[in-house]
Design a protein around this motif. Structure first.
Motif, PDB file in Angstrom:
ATOM      1  N   LYS A 254       0.831  -1.190   0.000  1.00  0.00           N
ATOM      2  CA  LYS A 254       0.000   0.000   0.000  1.00  0.00           C
ATOM      3  C   LYS A 254       0.875   1.253   0.000  1.00  0.00           C
ATOM      4  O   LYS A 254       1.953   1.274   0.585  1.00  0.00           O
ATOM      5  CB  LYS A 254      -0.924   0.015   1.215  1.00  0.00           C
ATOM      6  N   ASN A 255       0.388   2.297  -0.653  1.00  0.00           N
ATOM      7  CA  ASN A 255       1.118   3.552  -0.731  1.00  0.00           C
ATOM      8  C   ASN A 255       1.435   4.074   0.672  1.00  0.00           C
ATOM      9  O   ASN A 255       0.593   4.028   1.567  1.00  0.00           O
ATOM     10  CB  ASN A 255       0.288   4.583  -1.500  1.00  0.00           C
ATOM     11  N   VAL A 256       2.651   4.589   0.848  1.00  0.00           N
ATOM     12  CA  VAL A 256       3.094   5.003   2.182  1.00  0.00           C
ATOM     13  C   VAL A 256       2.528   6.349   2.605  1.00  0.00           C
ATOM     14  O   VAL A 256       2.585   6.707   3.790  1.00  0.00           O
ATOM     15  CB  VAL A 256       4.637   5.053   2.249  1.00  0.00           C
ATOM     16  N   HIS A 257       1.963   7.126   1.673  1.00  0.00           N
ATOM     17  CA  HIS A 257       1.426   8.442   2.002  1.00  0.00           C
ATOM     18  C   HIS A 257      -0.058   8.341   2.347  1.00  0.00           C
ATOM     19  O   HIS A 257      -0.841   7.707   1.634  1.00  0.00           O
ATOM     20  CB  HIS A 257       1.638   9.413   0.844  1.00  0.00           C
ATOM     21  N   LEU A 263      -4.345   2.959  -2.097  1.00  0.00           N
ATOM     22  CA  LEU A 263      -3.817   2.573  -3.405  1.00  0.00           C
ATOM     23  C   LEU A 263      -2.670   1.577  -3.274  1.00  0.00           C
ATOM     24  O   LEU A 263      -1.804   1.711  -2.407  1.00  0.00           O
ATOM     25  CB  LEU A 263      -3.325   3.798  -4.165  1.00  0.00           C
ATOM     26  N   ASP A 264      -2.646   0.598  -4.167  1.00  0.00           N
ATOM     27  CA  ASP A 264      -1.513  -0.315  -4.260  1.00  0.00           C
ATOM     28  C   ASP A 264      -0.355   0.391  -4.950  1.00  0.00           C
ATOM     29  O   ASP A 264      -0.555   1.208  -5.865  1.00  0.00           O
ATOM     30  CB  ASP A 264      -1.895  -1.571  -5.039  1.00  0.00           C
ATOM     31  N   ASP A 265       0.858   0.067  -4.543  1.00  0.00           N
ATOM     32  CA  ASP A 265       2.036   0.737  -5.086  1.00  0.00           C
ATOM     33  C   ASP A 265       3.140  -0.298  -5.285  1.00  0.00           C
ATOM     34  O   ASP A 265       3.261  -1.258  -4.508  1.00  0.00           O
ATOM     35  CB  ASP A 265       2.506   1.828  -4.118  1.00  0.00           C
ATOM     36  N   GLN A 266       3.918  -0.091  -6.320  1.00  0.00           N
ATOM     37  CA  GLN A 266       5.048  -0.972  -6.607  1.00  0.00           C
ATOM     38  C   GLN A 266       6.100  -0.166  -7.354  1.00  0.00           C
ATOM     39  O   GLN A 266       5.791   0.496  -8.348  1.00  0.00           O
ATOM     40  CB  GLN A 266       4.594  -2.165  -7.461  1.00  0.00           C
TER      41      GLN A 266
END
Length: 276
Positions: A254-257, A263-266
């Motif tokens: 998951k997005n750190v912000h 939101l998924d993040d990669q």
């Protein structure tokens, strides 16, 4: 504040009476930050490969006092103040600020050093985080927020307990956080975490120390989702203390912000940091 001063004074007086050593505002941290854990003090910048995104971290932890007991045991009280900022690059060396997250809190640590380079310790933190969109997220000519994402209230207060064990340059840790107040309320209160960092002495040369680190988190918005952060690189300075790092990061989760919390993040990023 009055009760905090009385508490600190009682620690100092008690240490003198019992022949124990108390140091006010020592030069080093009792519990060194966990290398690949996101919520740790550092100053640095990270560039994401293939994306117009970069992150600027500005933060520090400072121990207020150390109370040293016999046989390598140390108790500490400290304070934390961090910001994590998301920016993007534009022409003429402009970096509009999209979002920023603030953390502040206090921590209590205990460390026990043993023979053979072994060590164990624990850290308890009480912290607040809030997240905000900034003017760089606003599309002025069209009078709207970028990507159709309006600001939300994101705030959380939590208590975190971490335990670690270190031997021959390798430290493993595990812990949990409990969010006793959180907005949005759909976020579940428990976060589980584990990881390691390693600075192999056989690969070190002079003040340069190659390292590898991994952090795992299990947290929930509407369902529990794992986050993985792998870091590797070289640190100049002290492997178990202050220094500068050239660091490469692989992240999936998951997005750190906070403004993008669901939101998924990669990504893969390259960064330079100053560590405490």
């Amino acid at each position: 504040m009055r009760y905090f001063r009385l508490f600190l004074l009682s620690i100092i007086i008690s240490g003198v009476i019992n022949g124990q050593s108390t140091v006010v505002f020592p030069g080093e941290l009792n519990i060194q930050p966990f290398t690949s854990n996101f919520l740790e003090p550092r100053m640095g910048v990270f560039f994401q490969t293939g994306q117009n995104d970069l992150r600027l971290d500005i933060g520090a932890s400072k121990d207020i006092f150390h109370r040293r007991y016999g046989q390598g045991a140390t108790l500490s009280l400290g304070a934390d103040f961090f910001t994590y900022t998301r920016l993007r690059g534009e022409s003429d060396f402009h970096f509009p600020v999209d979002a920023v997250d603030y953390l502040f809190g206090v921590n209590v640590g205990f460390k026990k050093e043993m023979a053979g380079g072994r060590e164990w310790g624990t850290r308890l933190r009480l912290s607040h985080i809030s997240a905000h969109f900034v003017d760089g997220h606003y599309d002025g000519p069209n009078q709207r927020w970028r990507d159709g994402r309006n600001p939300i209230v994101y705030s959380r207060e939590f208590v975190e307990l971490m335990y670690y064990y270190r031997v021959t340059g390798i430290r493993v840790y595990a812990g949990a956080s409990y969010l006793f107040h959180v907005d949005p309320t759909e976020i579940e209160p428990w976060i589980l975490q584990a990881g390691f960092d390693a600075f192999p002495k056989t690969l070190s040369f002079g003040h340069f120390h190659p390292f590898v680190a991994y952090d795992y988190k299990l947290a929930s918005t509407t369902a529990y989702t794992p986050s993985h952060r792998v870091q590797f690189g070289v640190k100049f300075g002290h492997p178990e203390g202050a220094g500068a790092r050239l660091v490469f990061t692989l992240f999936q989760g998951k997005n750190v912000h906070g403004e993008y919390y669901e939101l998924d993040d990669q990504y893969f990023s390259t960064g330079v940091t100053i560590d405490f």
